[in-house]
Write an enzyme that holds these catalytic residues in place. Structure first.
Site, PDB file in Angstrom:
ATOM      1  N   ARG A  64      17.887 -88.482  49.712  1.00 36.68           N
ATOM      2  CA  ARG A  64      17.871 -89.511  50.772  1.00 36.68           C
ATOM      3  C   ARG A  64      18.743 -90.702  50.407  1.00 36.68           C
ATOM      4  O   ARG A  64      19.223 -91.416  51.291  1.00 36.68           O
ATOM      5  CB  ARG A  64      16.424 -89.929  51.062  1.00 36.68           C
ATOM      6  CG  ARG A  64      15.630 -88.870  51.806  1.00 36.68           C
ATOM      7  CD  ARG A  64      14.190 -89.306  51.984  1.00 36.68           C
ATOM      8  NE  ARG A  64      13.524 -89.421  50.706  1.00 36.68           N
ATOM      9  CZ  ARG A  64      12.744 -88.487  50.166  1.00 36.68           C
ATOM     10  NH1 ARG A  64      12.480 -87.396  50.840  1.00 36.68           N
ATOM     11  NH2 ARG A  64      12.204 -88.663  48.981  1.00 36.68           N
ATOM     12  N   GLU A 101       5.444 -87.807  36.225  1.00 35.57           N
ATOM     13  CA  GLU A 101       4.007 -87.802  35.946  1.00 35.57           C
ATOM     14  C   GLU A 101       3.655 -86.582  35.082  1.00 35.57           C
ATOM     15  O   GLU A 101       2.933 -86.681  34.103  1.00 35.57           O
ATOM     16  CB  GLU A 101       3.264 -87.771  37.280  1.00 35.57           C
ATOM     17  CG  GLU A 101       1.892 -88.368  37.202  1.00 35.57           C
ATOM     18  CD  GLU A 101       1.213 -88.321  38.549  1.00 35.57           C
ATOM     19  OE1 GLU A 101       1.912 -88.175  39.575  1.00 35.57           O
ATOM     20  OE2 GLU A 101      -0.025 -88.394  38.561  1.00 35.57           O
TER      21      GLU A 101
HETATM   22  P1  AMP Z   1      10.530 -93.191  41.222  1.00 38.08           P
HETATM   23  O1  AMP Z   1      11.415 -92.546  40.204  1.00 38.08           O
HETATM   24  O2  AMP Z   1       9.081 -93.114  40.888  1.00 38.08           O
HETATM   25  O3  AMP Z   1      10.955 -94.628  41.529  1.00 38.08           O
HETATM   26  O4  AMP Z   1      10.647 -92.352  42.545  1.00 38.08           O
HETATM   27  C1  AMP Z   1      11.747 -92.508  43.304  1.00 38.08           C
HETATM   28  C2  AMP Z   1      12.083 -91.345  44.195  1.00 38.08           C
HETATM   29  O5  AMP Z   1      10.978 -90.550  44.600  1.00 38.08           O
HETATM   30  C3  AMP Z   1      12.689 -91.946  45.426  1.00 38.08           C
HETATM   31  O6  AMP Z   1      14.018 -91.477  45.474  1.00 38.08           O
HETATM   32  C4  AMP Z   1      11.849 -91.470  46.577  1.00 38.08           C
HETATM   33  O7  AMP Z   1      12.657 -90.711  47.419  1.00 38.08           O
HETATM   34  C5  AMP Z   1      10.761 -90.597  46.001  1.00 38.08           C
HETATM   35  N1  AMP Z   1       9.382 -91.132  46.209  1.00 38.08           N
HETATM   36  C6  AMP Z   1       8.503 -91.477  45.245  1.00 38.08           C
HETATM   37  N2  AMP Z   1       7.333 -91.872  45.747  1.00 38.08           N
HETATM   38  C7  AMP Z   1       7.458 -91.797  47.092  1.00 38.08           C
HETATM   39  C8  AMP Z   1       6.572 -92.092  48.204  1.00 38.08           C
HETATM   40  N3  AMP Z   1       5.324 -92.534  48.037  1.00 38.08           N
HETATM   41  N4  AMP Z   1       7.046 -91.906  49.455  1.00 38.08           N
HETATM   42  C9  AMP Z   1       8.308 -91.448  49.639  1.00 38.08           C
HETATM   43  N5  AMP Z   1       9.180 -91.160  48.646  1.00 38.08           N
HETATM   44  C10 AMP Z   1       8.762 -91.320  47.386  1.00 38.08           C
END
Ligand code: AMP
Length: 176
Positions: A64, A101
């Site tokens: 995205r 995780e």
């Molecule tokens: P992070 O590495 O935890 O910051 O996760 C980032 C990526 O995971 C982003 O590119 C989002 O597209 C996806 N993502 C993580 N959590 C969510 C959520 N609750 N809703 C939508 N997309 C999420």
């Protein structure tokens, strides 16, 4: 005026409980992207922040992040480059791993995607824990890009992703 607009954009995001797994409240941005006025407004507000800051390249993070990154790059008259999941980029890559995780993930970038000293804006749809974008900053630094800022459509503030990203400016349009 911008506050009202941002509240409207926030309303365009759909909550999907228990996706992709139980306990996760997924923020579905497809309902914002598919509304022509909302998509334009979101990109306009984000891009106005960076006009005049001489961004050479916008990095989009799969998948995205490509949508946000490409639209921003076009608006800023910058190039767009890709950070992808392993095995998707055809040329020689630099790779980095980051913690999830459960287990680890990897992302990569073409080794010649950035010329040393180019000013880089990293874009993604959503900042959650910050693990993905932190890995992206490592790839950009390895190629000697100068990171101007990290830009997101949405930030899940309660996950405190910013704490992992203290070395950089972080900007998000919509916060939950
Ligand atoms: P992070 O590495 O935890 O910051 O996760 C980032 C990526 O995971 C982003 O590119 C989002 O597209 C996806 N993502 C993580 N959590 C969510 C959520 N609750 N809703 C939508 N997309 C999420």
């Amino acid at each position: 005026m911008e506050r009202g607009m941002i509240a409207e954009l926030k309303n365009r995001i759909r909550d999907i409980p228990d996706f992709p797994k139980k306990g996760i409240l997924f923020k579905d941005i497809t309902t914002l992207l598919s509304d022509a006025k909302s998509f334009r407004q979101a990109i306009d507000i984000l891009s106005h922040r960076y006009i005049g800051r001489h961004i050479d390249l916008v990095v989009g993070i799969e998948a995205r992040g490509f949508i946000i990154g490409a639209a921003l790059a076009y608006a800023l008259n910058a190039g767009v480059i890709l950070i992808r999941k392993p095995g998707k980029l055809p040329y020689i890559t630099h790779k980095t791993a980051y913690e999830l995780e459960y287990g680890t993930n990897e992302i990569e970038i073409h080794k010649d995607a950035i010329k040393p000293g180019q000013k880089i804006l990293i874009a993604d749809d959503l900042l959650a824990t910050g693990g993905t974008v932190h890995a992206a900053t490592r790839l950009v630094k390895e190629l000697k890009g100068e990171i101007e800022e990290l830009a997101f459509l949405v930030e899940l503030s309660f996950l405190k992703g910013r704490e992992k990203l203290k070395d950089y400016g972080v900007y998000s349009l919509i916060q939950f």
